[in-house]
Motif scaffolding. Structure first.
Motif, short mmCIF file in Angstrom:
data_model
loop_
_atom_site.label_atom_id
_atom_site.label_comp_id
_atom_site.label_asym_id
_atom_site.label_seq_id
_atom_site.Cartn_x
_atom_site.Cartn_y
_atom_site.Cartn_z
N MET A 1 0.82 -1.20 0.00
CA MET A 1 0.00 0.00 0.00
C MET A 1 0.87 1.27 0.00
SD MET A 1 -3.31 0.79 0.14
CE MET A 1 -4.10 -0.62 0.86
N GLU A 2 2.02 1.17 0.65
CA GLU A 2 2.90 2.34 0.72
C GLU A 2 3.41 2.74 -0.66
OE1 GLU A 2 3.13 4.32 3.38
OE2 GLU A 2 1.69 2.87 4.19
N ASP A 3 3.56 1.75 -1.58
CA ASP A 3 4.01 2.10 -2.92
C ASP A 3 2.99 2.98 -3.63
OD1 ASP A 3 2.40 -0.19 -2.94
OD2 ASP A 3 3.51 -1.19 -4.53
N LEU A 4 1.70 2.72 -3.42
CA LEU A 4 0.65 3.56 -3.99
C LEU A 4 0.72 4.97 -3.40
CD1 LEU A 4 -1.99 4.22 -5.52
CD2 LEU A 4 -3.21 3.29 -3.54
N ILE A 5 0.81 5.07 -2.08
CA ILE A 5 0.84 6.38 -1.43
C ILE A 5 2.06 7.17 -1.89
CG2 ILE A 5 0.96 7.58 0.79
CD1 ILE A 5 -1.77 6.13 0.11
N ASN A 6 3.21 6.53 -1.94
CA ASN A 6 4.43 7.22 -2.40
C ASN A 6 4.27 7.70 -3.84
OD1 ASN A 6 5.75 6.89 0.04
ND2 ASN A 6 6.66 4.95 -0.56
N TYR A 7 3.62 6.91 -4.67
CA TYR A 7 3.38 7.31 -6.05
C TYR A 7 2.48 8.55 -6.10
CZ TYR A 7 2.31 7.01 -11.02
OH TYR A 7 2.15 7.29 -12.35
N LEU A 8 1.37 8.51 -5.36
CA LEU A 8 0.44 9.63 -5.35
C LEU A 8 1.12 10.91 -4.85
CD1 LEU A 8 -2.74 7.88 -3.89
CD2 LEU A 8 -2.38 8.61 -6.27
N ILE A 19 -4.52 10.40 3.60
CA ILE A 19 -3.89 9.13 3.26
C ILE A 19 -4.69 7.97 3.85
CG2 ILE A 19 -1.85 7.69 3.72
CD1 ILE A 19 -0.17 10.30 3.41
N THR A 20 -5.16 8.12 5.08
CA THR A 20 -5.99 7.09 5.70
C THR A 20 -7.28 6.90 4.90
OG1 THR A 20 -5.09 7.60 7.88
CG2 THR A 20 -7.20 6.43 7.83
N LEU A 21 -7.88 7.99 4.43
CA LEU A 21 -9.09 7.90 3.62
C LEU A 21 -8.81 7.17 2.30
CD1 LEU A 21 -12.09 8.59 3.22
CD2 LEU A 21 -11.34 10.78 2.22
N VAL A 22 -7.71 7.53 1.64
CA VAL A 22 -7.35 6.85 0.39
C VAL A 22 -7.22 5.35 0.63
CG1 VAL A 22 -5.54 6.56 -1.36
CG2 VAL A 22 -6.25 8.87 -0.68
N LYS A 23 -6.51 4.98 1.68
CA LYS A 23 -6.31 3.56 2.00
C LYS A 23 -7.63 2.85 2.27
CE LYS A 23 -1.61 3.87 3.89
NZ LYS A 23 -0.78 3.72 5.10
N SER A 24 -8.60 3.56 2.81
CA SER A 24 -9.90 2.93 3.10
C SER A 24 -10.74 2.73 1.85
CB SER A 24 -10.67 3.78 4.12
OG SER A 24 -11.22 4.95 3.51
N LYS A 25 -10.37 3.37 0.76
CA LYS A 25 -11.16 3.31 -0.48
C LYS A 25 -10.61 2.32 -1.51
CE LYS A 25 -14.12 6.12 0.99
NZ LYS A 25 -15.36 5.51 1.45
N VAL A 26 -9.60 1.57 -1.12
CA VAL A 26 -9.02 0.60 -2.06
C VAL A 26 -9.17 -0.82 -1.52
CG1 VAL A 26 -7.33 2.24 -2.98
CG2 VAL A 26 -6.68 0.75 -1.08
N LYS A 27 -9.05 -1.76 -2.43
CA LYS A 27 -8.97 -3.16 -2.03
C LYS A 27 -7.82 -3.78 -2.79
CE LYS A 27 -12.31 -4.87 -5.39
NZ LYS A 27 -13.51 -5.64 -5.63
N GLN A 46 -13.41 0.01 -12.49
CA GLN A 46 -12.38 0.11 -11.47
C GLN A 46 -11.04 0.46 -12.11
OE1 GLN A 46 -12.56 -3.60 -9.37
NE2 GLN A 46 -12.01 -4.84 -11.13
N VAL A 47 -10.17 1.03 -11.28
CA VAL A 47 -8.83 1.43 -11.70
C VAL A 47 -7.86 0.71 -10.78
CG1 VAL A 47 -7.21 3.36 -11.88
CG2 VAL A 47 -9.63 3.71 -12.43
N ALA A 48 -6.80 0.12 -11.36
CA ALA A 48 -5.83 -0.62 -10.56
C ALA A 48 -4.47 0.05 -10.60
CB ALA A 48 -5.71 -2.05 -11.08
N PHE A 49 -3.81 0.02 -9.47
CA PHE A 49 -2.41 0.39 -9.36
C PHE A 49 -1.65 -0.93 -9.26
CE2 PHE A 49 1.39 1.42 -6.85
CZ PHE A 49 1.91 2.46 -7.59
N VAL A 50 -0.72 -1.16 -10.17
CA VAL A 50 0.01 -2.42 -10.19
C VAL A 50 1.10 -2.36 -9.13
CG1 VAL A 50 1.36 -4.04 -11.58
CG2 VAL A 50 -0.47 -2.69 -12.66
N SER A 51 0.92 -3.17 -8.09
CA SER A 51 1.89 -3.23 -7.01
C SER A 51 2.96 -4.28 -7.31
CB SER A 51 1.17 -3.56 -5.70
OG SER A 51 2.06 -3.63 -4.64
N GLU A 52 2.54 -5.40 -7.89
CA GLU A 52 3.47 -6.46 -8.32
C GLU A 52 2.93 -7.08 -9.59
OE1 GLU A 52 3.77 -9.40 -5.22
OE2 GLU A 52 4.28 -7.90 -3.71
N GLY A 53 3.84 -7.40 -10.51
CA GLY A 53 3.46 -8.11 -11.73
C GLY A 53 3.40 -7.23 -12.95
#
Length: 188
Positions: A1-8, A19-27, A46-53
């Protein structure tokens, strides 16, 4: 999840509460090799942030052949933007070419973030602009190059990606047959 936050955070400021709100809105979802994140004939919701792969975006031509448009690797967003924004049926597939870990926003989650976080839309607009420019820069040079030059430029621009994706997808992306790609690779 931190990779998404750092990107944003590269595109704007978010405080701890935001940041807490953003984290609550993703799965988090996991795709196996061959699974689809998004499919043609359906509306992207839906929109995906690729964390791995790695994902590949493809379509089927009028002869039924799968054509790879481009690849989406770690720390990039995946969405059929036209389908998502206009709520129309997608014309392409977004498929995992290896196991993937995706951080996913729903349409509703993104709308709520837009209404709640001042500056959220500016962050998303900057990310969208960056992604579209990268997409154009990926595709435009390939139109005037021969197959060897396209492969060489792919290696220059995406050195890590070349060894992580199947040859069949790379050949499709380059617009050549797999046997032609094998010949070109032997000459390198």
């Amino acid at each position: 999840m931190e990779d998404l936050i750092n990107y944003l955070l590269q595109f704007g400021q978010l405080n701890g509460q935001q940041i807490t709100l953003v984290k609550s809105k993703v799965k988090i979802i996991h795709l196996n090799k061959g699974d689809y994140f998004s499919e043609a004939g359906k509306i992207a919701r839906q929109v995906a942030f690729v964390s791995e792969g790695i994902l590949h975006v493809c379509y089927y031509n009028n002869k039924g052949m799968e054509i790879t448009r481009y690849f989406i690797d770690e720390h990039n967003f995946a969405v059929d933007l036209n389908s998502f924004s206009s709520q129309i049926f997608s014309s392409e597939y977004i498929q995992a070419i290896m196991p993937c870990r995706l951080i996913v926003f729903s349409t509703e989650g993104l709308k709520e973030l837009s209404l709640t976080i001042a500056g959220w839309d500016a962050i998303i607009n900057q990310i969208t602009t960056k992604s579209l420019i990268e997409k154009v820069n990926r595709i435009s040079p390939m139109l005037a190059e021969d197959a060897s030059s396209r492969y060489r430029n792919f290696l220059d621009r995406f050195p890590v990606l070349a060894n992580r994706i199947p040859l069949s997808f790379l050949a499709s992306y380059l617009g050549i047959t797999q046997s032609s790609l094998s010949r070109i690779r032997r000459n390198f």
